[in-house]
Motif scaffolding. Structure first.
Motif, PDB file in Angstrom:
ATOM      1  N   SER A  61      -2.718  -2.802   2.484  1.00 55.26           N
ATOM      2  CA  SER A  61      -3.292  -4.154   2.534  1.00 55.26           C
ATOM      3  C   SER A  61      -3.908  -4.453   3.892  1.00 55.26           C
ATOM      4  N   GLY A  62      -3.921  -3.453   4.792  1.00 57.08           N
ATOM      5  CA  GLY A  62      -4.564  -3.607   6.088  1.00 57.08           C
ATOM      6  C   GLY A  62      -3.706  -4.229   7.165  1.00 57.08           C
ATOM      7  N   GLU A  63      -2.379  -4.318   6.940  1.00 55.05           N
ATOM      8  CA  GLU A  63      -1.497  -4.980   7.896  1.00 55.05           C
ATOM      9  C   GLU A  63      -1.007  -4.062   9.006  1.00 55.05           C
ATOM     10  N   MET A  64      -1.031  -2.753   8.804  1.00 54.03           N
ATOM     11  CA  MET A  64      -0.566  -1.828   9.837  1.00 54.03           C
ATOM     12  C   MET A  64      -1.258  -0.488   9.664  1.00 54.03           C
ATOM     13  N   VAL A 128     -13.407   9.986  -6.732  1.00 58.76           N
ATOM     14  CA  VAL A 128     -12.030   9.685  -6.340  1.00 58.76           C
ATOM     15  C   VAL A 128     -11.964   8.316  -5.677  1.00 58.76           C
ATOM     16  N   VAL A 129     -10.948   7.556  -6.037  1.00 58.83           N
ATOM     17  CA  VAL A 129     -10.598   6.305  -5.357  1.00 58.83           C
ATOM     18  C   VAL A 129      -9.136   6.417  -4.971  1.00 58.83           C
ATOM     19  N   THR A 130      -8.828   6.202  -3.706  1.00 54.46           N
ATOM     20  CA  THR A 130      -7.492   6.490  -3.192  1.00 54.46           C
ATOM     21  C   THR A 130      -7.020   5.431  -2.223  1.00 54.46           C
ATOM     22  N   ASN A 131      -5.714   5.354  -2.045  1.00 55.15           N
ATOM     23  CA  ASN A 131      -5.138   4.413  -1.095  1.00 55.15           C
ATOM     24  C   ASN A 131      -4.845   5.049   0.258  1.00 55.15           C
ATOM     25  N   ALA A 132      -5.349   6.247   0.485  1.00 53.24           N
ATOM     26  CA  ALA A 132      -5.220   6.893   1.786  1.00 53.24           C
ATOM     27  C   ALA A 132      -6.604   6.960   2.424  1.00 53.24           C
ATOM     28  N   ALA A 133      -6.662   7.412   3.675  1.00 57.61           N
ATOM     29  CA  ALA A 133      -7.932   7.495   4.383  1.00 57.61           C
ATOM     30  C   ALA A 133      -8.845   8.534   3.739  1.00 57.61           C
ATOM     31  N   GLY A 159     -11.026  -1.653   4.051  1.00 58.59           N
ATOM     32  CA  GLY A 159      -9.986  -2.195   4.927  1.00 58.59           C
ATOM     33  C   GLY A 159      -8.720  -2.558   4.182  1.00 58.59           C
ATOM     34  N   PHE A 160      -8.685  -2.281   2.878  1.00 59.74           N
ATOM     35  CA  PHE A 160      -7.504  -2.517   2.044  1.00 59.74           C
ATOM     36  C   PHE A 160      -7.614  -1.605   0.839  1.00 59.74           C
ATOM     37  N   GLY A 161      -6.542  -1.516   0.063  1.00 53.44           N
ATOM     38  CA  GLY A 161      -6.525  -0.586  -1.058  1.00 53.44           C
ATOM     39  C   GLY A 161      -6.125  -1.216  -2.368  1.00 53.44           C
ATOM     40  N   LYS A 162      -5.833  -0.357  -3.325  1.00 48.42           N
ATOM     41  CA  LYS A 162      -5.324  -0.803  -4.628  1.00 48.42           C
ATOM     42  C   LYS A 162      -4.003  -1.540  -4.417  1.00 48.42           C
ATOM     43  N   PRO A 163      -3.697  -2.531  -5.229  1.00 46.51           N
ATOM     44  CA  PRO A 163      -4.282  -2.884  -6.528  1.00 46.51           C
ATOM     45  C   PRO A 163      -5.400  -3.926  -6.490  1.00 46.51           C
ATOM     46  N   VAL A 191      -0.078  -0.195  -9.885  1.00 49.19           N
ATOM     47  CA  VAL A 191      -1.045  -0.122  -8.787  1.00 49.19           C
ATOM     48  C   VAL A 191      -2.317   0.599  -9.219  1.00 49.19           C
ATOM     49  N   ASP A 192      -2.196   1.576 -10.102  1.00 46.18           N
ATOM     50  CA  ASP A 192      -3.346   2.329 -10.591  1.00 46.18           C
ATOM     51  C   ASP A 192      -3.853   1.785 -11.932  1.00 46.18           C
ATOM     52  N   ALA A 193      -3.105   2.078 -12.987  1.00 46.49           N
ATOM     53  CA  ALA A 193      -3.623   1.866 -14.344  1.00 46.49           C
ATOM     54  C   ALA A 193      -3.780   0.394 -14.717  1.00 46.49           C
ATOM     55  N   LEU A 194      -2.736  -0.387 -14.518  1.00 49.78           N
ATOM     56  CA  LEU A 194      -2.821  -1.794 -14.907  1.00 49.78           C
ATOM     57  C   LEU A 194      -3.811  -2.546 -14.026  1.00 49.78           C
TER      58      LEU A 194
END
Length: 259
Positions: A61-64, A128-133, A159-163, A191-194
């Motif tokens: 979520s971009g907090e750290m 690809v869509v990912t929650n890592a860099a 600057g933020f990721g899924k969901p 976090v992914d499918a729904l």
């Protein structure tokens, strides 16, 4: 349904990240948690993957930053299993062992290469869509034997990721497909499918045998506002999610094949 594009998650969807974590945490246990017997290593893996402190979610979520979330997870892991504390000073050596072992253990799931090749052969766009860099995941895919698969969106892209819905919509935009004609495939049911489903894509939960998170897994609430069992296939299907057990099931589930 008509699918023009498929977006894949990376970790535990294409790459066996759980297996890599298991090897990394086994090395950590042997070096830093001598009080924990080897037979309890699956508990360490479950703790790491469920992220009970919510630190990885704060990262996405971009907090750290990525290293800070890993240090805080290491601190909580040691605290939970009664080991000596991890301090900011001792973390560098801890992380060198953990991350070094983790990187050397990256490997694709056996069904990943064939799944990607089948999508391409069917004339469907893939990304690809990912929650890592982004650069980390590009390197991971290459080392795992899946080079050339475009990482369209990483946590550093917006600057933020899924969901967050905007992540999936940006993935579809960069893929060049309408959200309603795009599928997203990932191992996390919420976090992914729904989340993809709620963004207007076809959300696909890859419910691999032995790869569910532990009982501490949490995610966004279900559409009725409740939490319930966040890893219940029937509940996810009722919410509009497609559920498969292996990537080999994807063509039948989405109705495509070689064209």
């Amino acid at each position: 349904m008509t699918i023009d594009g498929i977006l894949f998650d990376v970790d535990d969807t294409l790459v066996d990240t759980k297996g890599a974590f298991a090897k990394a945490l086994a090395a950590v246990r042997a070096e830093y948690l001598p009080n924990v017997p080897p037979e309890r290593e699956p508990e360490l893996v479950s703790h790491w993957r469920t992220d009970p402190g919510g630190y990885y979610r704060r990262y996405t979520s971009g907090e750290m930053d990525h290293v800070t979330q890993r240090r805080l997870r290491a601190e909580l892991l040691h605290q939970t299993f009664g080991a000596a504390p991890v301090t900011e000073e001792s973390f560098e050596a801890w992380d060198a062992l953990f991350w070094g072992t983790f990187e050397k253990s990256w490997a694709a799931h056996p069904d990943a290469r064939a799944a990607v090749d089948t999508v391409v052969a069917a004339g469907i766009r893939v990304g690809v869509v990912t929650n890592a860099a982004t650069d980390l995941q590009e390197r991971k895919l290459k080392l795992a034997g899946l080079p050339g698969l475009p990482v369209l969106v990483g946590v550093d892209t917006l600057g933020f990721g899924k969901p967050d819905k905007r992540v999936f919509l940006e993935g579809a935009r960069l893929l060049g497909t309408a959200p309603a004609r795009t599928a997203y495939v990932g191992d996390e049911p919420t976090v992914d499918a729904l989340a993809a489903h709620e963004a207007g894509l076809t959300g696909v939960w890859l419910d691999r045998a032995g790869h569910r998170r532990g009982p501490g897994y949490t995610g966004p609430p279900l559409p009725d506002g409740g939490q319930g069992d966040l890893q219940d296939p029937a509940a996810l299907r009722a919410a509009g999610v497609v559920v498969i057990e292996t990537l080999a099931d994807l063509p039948a589930a989405l109705g495509y094949g070689p064209r």
